[in-house]
Design a protein around this motif. Structure first.
Motif, PDB file in Angstrom:
ATOM      1  N   VAL A 253       0.843  -1.194   0.000  1.00 46.27           N
ATOM      2  CA  VAL A 253       0.000   0.000   0.000  1.00 46.27           C
ATOM      3  C   VAL A 253       0.873   1.237   0.000  1.00 46.27           C
ATOM      4  O   VAL A 253       1.752   1.384   0.862  1.00 46.27           O
ATOM      5  CB  VAL A 253      -0.916   0.030   1.244  1.00 46.27           C
ATOM      6  N   GLY A 254       0.658   2.089  -0.977  1.00 46.83           N
ATOM      7  CA  GLY A 254       1.399   3.348  -1.016  1.00 46.83           C
ATOM      8  C   GLY A 254       0.589   4.424  -0.311  1.00 46.83           C
ATOM      9  O   GLY A 254      -0.627   4.493  -0.455  1.00 46.83           O
ATOM     10  N   THR A 255       1.245   5.243   0.496  1.00 41.87           N
ATOM     11  CA  THR A 255       0.526   6.289   1.218  1.00 41.87           C
ATOM     12  C   THR A 255       1.485   7.434   1.534  1.00 41.87           C
ATOM     13  O   THR A 255       2.679   7.360   1.254  1.00 41.87           O
ATOM     14  CB  THR A 255      -0.096   5.715   2.501  1.00 41.87           C
ATOM     15  N   TRP A 256       0.954   8.494   2.089  1.00 36.80           N
ATOM     16  CA  TRP A 256       1.809   9.552   2.628  1.00 36.80           C
ATOM     17  C   TRP A 256       2.031   9.223   4.093  1.00 36.80           C
ATOM     18  O   TRP A 256       1.079   8.954   4.809  1.00 36.80           O
ATOM     19  CB  TRP A 256       1.116  10.907   2.556  1.00 36.80           C
ATOM     20  N   PHE A 257       3.276   9.251   4.555  1.00 32.38           N
ATOM     21  CA  PHE A 257       3.490   9.021   5.988  1.00 32.38           C
ATOM     22  C   PHE A 257       3.229  10.321   6.749  1.00 32.38           C
ATOM     23  O   PHE A 257       2.318  10.411   7.542  1.00 32.38           O
ATOM     24  CB  PHE A 257       4.894   8.481   6.243  1.00 32.38           C
ATOM     25  N   GLU A 258       4.068  11.308   6.462  1.00 32.56           N
ATOM     26  CA  GLU A 258       3.774  12.613   7.051  1.00 32.56           C
ATOM     27  C   GLU A 258       4.292  13.642   6.061  1.00 32.56           C
ATOM     28  O   GLU A 258       5.476  13.940   6.027  1.00 32.56           O
ATOM     29  CB  GLU A 258       4.428  12.779   8.423  1.00 32.56           C
ATOM     30  N   LYS A 259       3.408  14.131   5.241  1.00 36.25           N
ATOM     31  CA  LYS A 259       3.821  14.947   4.104  1.00 36.25           C
ATOM     32  C   LYS A 259       3.539  16.418   4.391  1.00 36.25           C
ATOM     33  O   LYS A 259       2.458  16.761   4.867  1.00 36.25           O
ATOM     34  CB  LYS A 259       3.040  14.509   2.877  1.00 36.25           C
ATOM     35  N   ASN A 260       4.514  17.250   4.085  1.00 39.34           N
ATOM     36  CA  ASN A 260       4.328  18.693   4.205  1.00 39.34           C
ATOM     37  C   ASN A 260       4.082  19.254   2.823  1.00 39.34           C
ATOM     38  O   ASN A 260       4.765  18.886   1.883  1.00 39.34           O
ATOM     39  CB  ASN A 260       5.592  19.347   4.755  1.00 39.34           C
ATOM     40  N   PHE A 261       3.097  20.097   2.683  1.00 39.66           N
ATOM     41  CA  PHE A 261       2.994  20.812   1.420  1.00 39.66           C
ATOM     42  C   PHE A 261       2.431  22.203   1.629  1.00 39.66           C
ATOM     43  O   PHE A 261       1.813  22.496   2.653  1.00 39.66           O
ATOM     44  CB  PHE A 261       2.199  20.019   0.375  1.00 39.66           C
TER      45      PHE A 261
ATOM     46  N   LEU B 209       3.998   6.639  -1.194  1.00 36.34           N
ATOM     47  CA  LEU B 209       3.096   6.617  -2.346  1.00 36.34           C
ATOM     48  C   LEU B 209       3.868   6.590  -3.666  1.00 36.34           C
ATOM     49  O   LEU B 209       3.545   5.841  -4.576  1.00 36.34           O
ATOM     50  CB  LEU B 209       2.172   7.842  -2.274  1.00 36.34           C
ATOM     51  N   GLN B 210       4.940   7.398  -3.704  1.00 35.72           N
ATOM     52  CA  GLN B 210       5.677   7.542  -4.957  1.00 35.72           C
ATOM     53  C   GLN B 210       6.271   6.212  -5.405  1.00 35.72           C
ATOM     54  O   GLN B 210       6.268   5.875  -6.589  1.00 35.72           O
ATOM     55  CB  GLN B 210       6.790   8.580  -4.739  1.00 35.72           C
ATOM     56  N   LEU B 211       6.728   5.418  -4.421  1.00 38.88           N
ATOM     57  CA  LEU B 211       7.313   4.117  -4.734  1.00 38.88           C
ATOM     58  C   LEU B 211       6.287   3.216  -5.406  1.00 38.88           C
ATOM     59  O   LEU B 211       6.552   2.603  -6.446  1.00 38.88           O
ATOM     60  CB  LEU B 211       7.827   3.460  -3.452  1.00 38.88           C
ATOM     61  N   VAL B 212       5.097   3.140  -4.808  1.00 37.14           N
ATOM     62  CA  VAL B 212       4.064   2.257  -5.346  1.00 37.14           C
ATOM     63  C   VAL B 212       3.616   2.757  -6.718  1.00 37.14           C
ATOM     64  O   VAL B 212       3.354   1.965  -7.621  1.00 37.14           O
ATOM     65  CB  VAL B 212       2.886   2.149  -4.361  1.00 37.14           C
ATOM     66  N   GLN B 213       3.554   4.080  -6.881  1.00 37.24           N
ATOM     67  CA  GLN B 213       3.205   4.624  -8.204  1.00 37.24           C
ATOM     68  C   GLN B 213       4.242   4.212  -9.242  1.00 37.24           C
ATOM     69  O   GLN B 213       3.902   3.829 -10.354  1.00 37.24           O
ATOM     70  CB  GLN B 213       3.102   6.147  -8.127  1.00 37.24           C
ATOM     71  N   ASN B 214       5.541   4.263  -8.842  1.00 33.34           N
ATOM     72  CA  ASN B 214       6.600   3.863  -9.764  1.00 33.34           C
ATOM     73  C   ASN B 214       6.485   2.398 -10.135  1.00 33.34           C
ATOM     74  O   ASN B 214       6.533   2.031 -11.296  1.00 33.34           O
ATOM     75  CB  ASN B 214       7.982   4.061  -9.108  1.00 33.34           C
ATOM     76  N   ILE B 215       6.327   1.545  -9.103  1.00 32.00           N
ATOM     77  CA  ILE B 215       6.288   0.103  -9.332  1.00 32.00           C
ATOM     78  C   ILE B 215       5.140  -0.267 -10.253  1.00 32.00           C
ATOM     79  O   ILE B 215       5.275  -1.076 -11.161  1.00 32.00           O
ATOM     80  CB  ILE B 215       6.142  -0.647  -7.985  1.00 32.00           C
ATOM     81  N   SER B 216       3.971   0.368 -10.011  1.00 31.10           N
ATOM     82  CA  SER B 216       2.778  -0.049 -10.743  1.00 31.10           C
ATOM     83  C   SER B 216       2.566   0.747 -12.017  1.00 31.10           C
ATOM     84  O   SER B 216       1.677   0.441 -12.796  1.00 31.10           O
ATOM     85  CB  SER B 216       1.561   0.095  -9.840  1.00 31.10           C
TER      86      SER B 216
END
Lengths: 380, 427
Positions: free
Chosen positions: B124-132, B215-222
């Motif tokens: 599961v790709g997700t944001w752990f603690e993302k600042n934006f 999230l970015q990792l899972v997006q890359n893989i898939s």
């Protein structure tokens, strides 16, 4: 000699209480209010965490049973044995679920067999449009299923699939209602356990049991450990999201109630004390006169003590009755449940209100006793 | 003359008046503390209840069934392209709706199936603690870690920047015998990828059998760049009422006035509607398990505090009036003298009320300050944050003091007015 002294003392006390009726009434009201708040708040303080704990059960199941080890299903006999290990008064609901793959109008989805009276306890947040299935040919469908298949309560749907022995089944069933929870249930269909058992061709099996228990995280942990210790085929697990959050939120609410109670009690006691002080302060003349006709400080002190005690206990009694009404009123209107009365709190209230009153009387009385009779009485 | 008399009385009977002022101050401090806590307890408890996690789920329209189907029926063939997604770039818009300040946390998910050895597992790709940064210029930090505070994490929590470090659920970790620091390889149709276990966590739910990665990792893989499957949102909401229920069924059935009232209240259905407005392809579902219970607990707590406050106000009002009655009654000789010298009933009443009001207000002012202190004490001890000082408490307290003093002096004044000078003064 001692006997007549005692009679004189009682007479004086009675007289002093009866003569100054309006002042005594004022003092009694003060003490009674104090005792009301005291008993009411302490009773609430004891009971509110329990009542709030009950409220938190609206979050649903806080423990689940799953098959242990390599087993893929639970046997209902084991489940009943495990439930017998639990203290009966703590079980709010225990819902057995059995899942199977099925198709409805050829759309594949998950079907669950369960007991709806128990499900209403462990999942009180289900929103049902229509009604729960009462017969074995009725099903409840999830909101997403309803949207996908355009089915509505009252319509009939074809439930098909294969049972354990890979034998196909195909049965038209009536939709009694639509359930929406915002969770996984929205994609399921539900039916009575006997219906599921007849579709699957065997009985006495389950995949999961949801339990809603009135217990805190620690008790739940002990219960789970006890079940895991004695049942080989069942794994009891806490629903951490529910138990952990409940523990943290409930402890905050508890300390809120405790702190408010402490602050209120402190202030009320001081209020009672100041009322008593004002009332005693005006009796300087009386004390002066008593001293002038030969009473020593000890006698005067003892009289004040006895008076304070009588008033404290009388006020405490009135206050105890009002306090219980106060607590009952709040519990009834907030939680719609009657309150648990701890009997030993009543004598405790009497003792505390007696002590506070006596202490409050003694301070100004002592100050008055230091005054020379001639100084206080010279105006007469 | 009037002022002189008041001043004289206040100075002469200093100790007694200090006592009254002290009692009033105590009562008022209690009232102030309770009122302030009462007005703020809703917000505070609401914040605490956020511990239960998300109360809303955002999914793409028309795809809400797929992930559950995936799990159950492995033979069911999901056609390529049938699955729908939300765009990651749309997510900051959630923080730009009318009720943006009520959005506490949200986190996106993108779940794929991978193989570890021969066995299947969920990644599961997700944001752990993302600042934006929001277009409004505000900074915002959100992700799964603040959203799920009940997770027991053993090791280092995930970091959105370190792509190969993942968090592994406890059940899965035990099954594959993984510990923090270990490496393992996941296989997908598109290739292999080596990952490091940053930490093992226990949540007590289905998450325990999954792997959480940036999230970015899972997006890359898939190969699903910039896409997410669903978003969990945790928002502060107002308990549902009749209006909200009607709106939830059909927002168009409301009159324009009702609609405005609904839109401008933080009902969960209103917030859901507003999110659907900014992300048109999304469908927002309320998680009733959280939303409903929150509402009921919040209402109960508020009602409890309201009733307690009311009863305690009543009690402190009674206690103070009681004391005032007692102290006014003992001034019979003084009043008798005034009457003997020709004072009328009205001027005596005015004099006494004026005196008592001065004392009560000075006591009340001290009590108000002390009460704010008590409220902060409660706020910091219980919720570890300050209780908001509400301006509305001040007029309430002033009204309370007026009522208390008038009611408290009433019986005493009646007695004093019926006094006969000769009786009190005969000495």
């Amino acid at each position: 000699m001692r006997n007549s002294n005692r009679i004189f003392m009682v007479k004086m006390l009675l007289n002093s209480l009866l003569r100054r009726r309006s002042r005594i009434a004022v003092a009694l009201i003060g003490i009674a209010i104090g005792a009301t708040v005291l008993l009411g708040m302490i009773t609430l303080c004891y009971d509110v965490p329990r009542q709030l704990g009950q409220e938190f059960r609206s979050y649903g199941a806080n423990m689940i049973f799953m098959p242990a080890g390599r087993a893929t299903s639970l046997s209902l006999d084991d489940v009943n044995l495990a439930l017998a290990l639990l203290p009966a008064e703590k079980i709010l609901g225990a819902t057995v679920y059995r899942y199977a793959s099925a198709r409805i109008n050829l759309q594949p989805l998950t079907a669950a067999g369960t007991d709806f009276t128990q499900a209403a306890q462990t999942s009180p947040f289900w929103k049902i449009d229509g009604r729960l299935p009462s017969q074995d040919n009725e099903i409840l469908i999830g909101a997403d299923v309803a949207e996908l298949t355009q089915l509505a309560p009252g319509m009939s749907a074809l439930v098909s699939g294969r049972n354990k022995n890979r034998v196909g089944f195909n049965r038209p069933m009536l939709i009694s209602g639509i359930v929406s929870s915002g969770g996984a249930e929205d994609g399921f269909i539900f039916m009575n356990m006997p219906a599921m058992e007849s579709l699957q061709g065997n009985s006495g099996e389950a995949d999961m049991v949801e339990l809603s228990l009135t217990a805190n995280e620690e008790e739940l942990g002990n219960i789970a450990a006890a079940i895991n210790g004695s049942m080989i085929n069942i794994k009891a697990q806490l629903v951490k999201r529910i138990t952990r959050s409940e523990a943290s939120v409930l402890s905050k609410l508890e300390s809120l109630v405790y702190l408010v109670t402490a602050v209120v009690l402190l202030l009320t006691m001081i209020c009672v004390a100041t009322t008593m002080m004002t009332i005693v302060m005006e009796r300087r003349k009386e004390i002066g006169l008593k001293k002038a006709i030969g009473a020593d400080s000890k006698n005067v002190g003892r009289e004040f003590l006895a008076e304070g005690l009588i008033m404290g206990i009388t006020g405490g009694l009135i206050g105890s009755v009002c306090g219980l009404i106060f607590a009952q009123l709040i519990s009834d209107s907030v939680f719609a449940r009657s309150i648990n009365i701890e009997i030993y709190l009543i004598p405790l209230t009497l003792i505390i209100s007696g002590i506070v009153t006596v202490l409050a009387c003694l301070v100004p009385a002592r100050r008055a006793m230091d005054v020379e009779p001639s100084v206080v009485l010279r105006g007469e | 003359m009037f002022r002189k008399m008041v001043k004289g009385a206040l100075v002469r009977q200093k100790s007694k008046f200090i006592m009254i002022a002290f009692t009033v101050a105590l009562g008022i401090s209690l009232a102030t503390a309770m009122l302030n806590v009462m007005f703020d307890v809703g917000d505070k408890v609401n914040q605490e209840l956020k511990a239960y996690g998300a109360n809303m789920n955002i999914v793409p329209r028309g795809s809400s069934l797929l992930s559950d189907l995936y799990e159950v029926d492995e033979n069911y063939d999901i056609q390529a392209g049938a699955e729908k997604f939300l765009k990651e770039e749309d997510l900051p818009k959630i923080k730009m709706i009318f009720w943006a300040n009520n959005i506490v946390d949200f986190t996106p998910y993108l779940q794929i199936q991978v193989k570890i050895g021969q066995e299947k597992a969920d990644l599961v790709g997700t944001w752990f603690e993302k600042n934006f940064k929001l277009p409004t210029g505000d900074e915002f930090s959100t992700g799964i870690l603040p959203l799920k505070p009940w997770w027991d994490i053993d090791g280092q929590p995930g970091d959105d920047e370190i792509l190969n470090k993942v968090m592994v659920g406890k059940e899965l970790a035990e099954h594959f015998n993984l510990k923090p620091g270990d490496s393992f390889t996941v296989v997908t149709d598109r290739g292999e990828r080596s990952l490091t276990v940053g930490s093992v966590f226990q949540s007590g739910g289905r998450e325990d059998e999954q792997i959480y990665a940036p999230l970015q990792l899972v997006q890359n893989i898939s190969g699903k760049e910039g896409l997410v499957q669903r978003v969990e949102v945790s928002a502060l909401t107002t308990p549902e009422n009749e209006l909200a229920r009607r709106a939830a069924q059909d927002p168009n059935s409301l009159s324009s006035l009702e609609r405005d009232a609904w839109y401008c209240t933080a009902y969960i259905s209103a917030i859901a509607y507003q999110i659907e407005e900014v992300i048109p392809e999304a469908r927002v579902k309320a998680v009733w398990q959280v939303a409903d219970s929150e509402g009921s607990i919040l209402q109960k707590t508020q009602l409890l505090m309201l009733l307690l406050t009311f009863l305690i106000l009543l009690c402190s009002a009674l206690a103070i009036s009681n004391l005032i009655t007692a102290s006014v009654m003992e001034r019979s000789a003084e009043i008798g003298l005034m009457k003997a010298m020709g004072a009328g009933n009205i001027s005596i009443t005015l004099l006494i009320l004026y005196e008592i009001l001065i004392i009560a207000f000075s006591g009340g002012a001290i009590g108000y300050c002390a009460g704010i202190g008590f409220a902060q004490l409660i706020g910091h001890t219980v919720f570890a944050s300050a209780v908001a000082v509400k301006g509305i408490v001040i007029p309430l307290i002033i009204i309370l003091i007026m009522i208390i003093t008038f009611l408290g002096s009433l019986p005493a004044i009646r007695i004093l007015l019926s006094l006969r000078p000769s009786e009190v003064l005969h000495g």
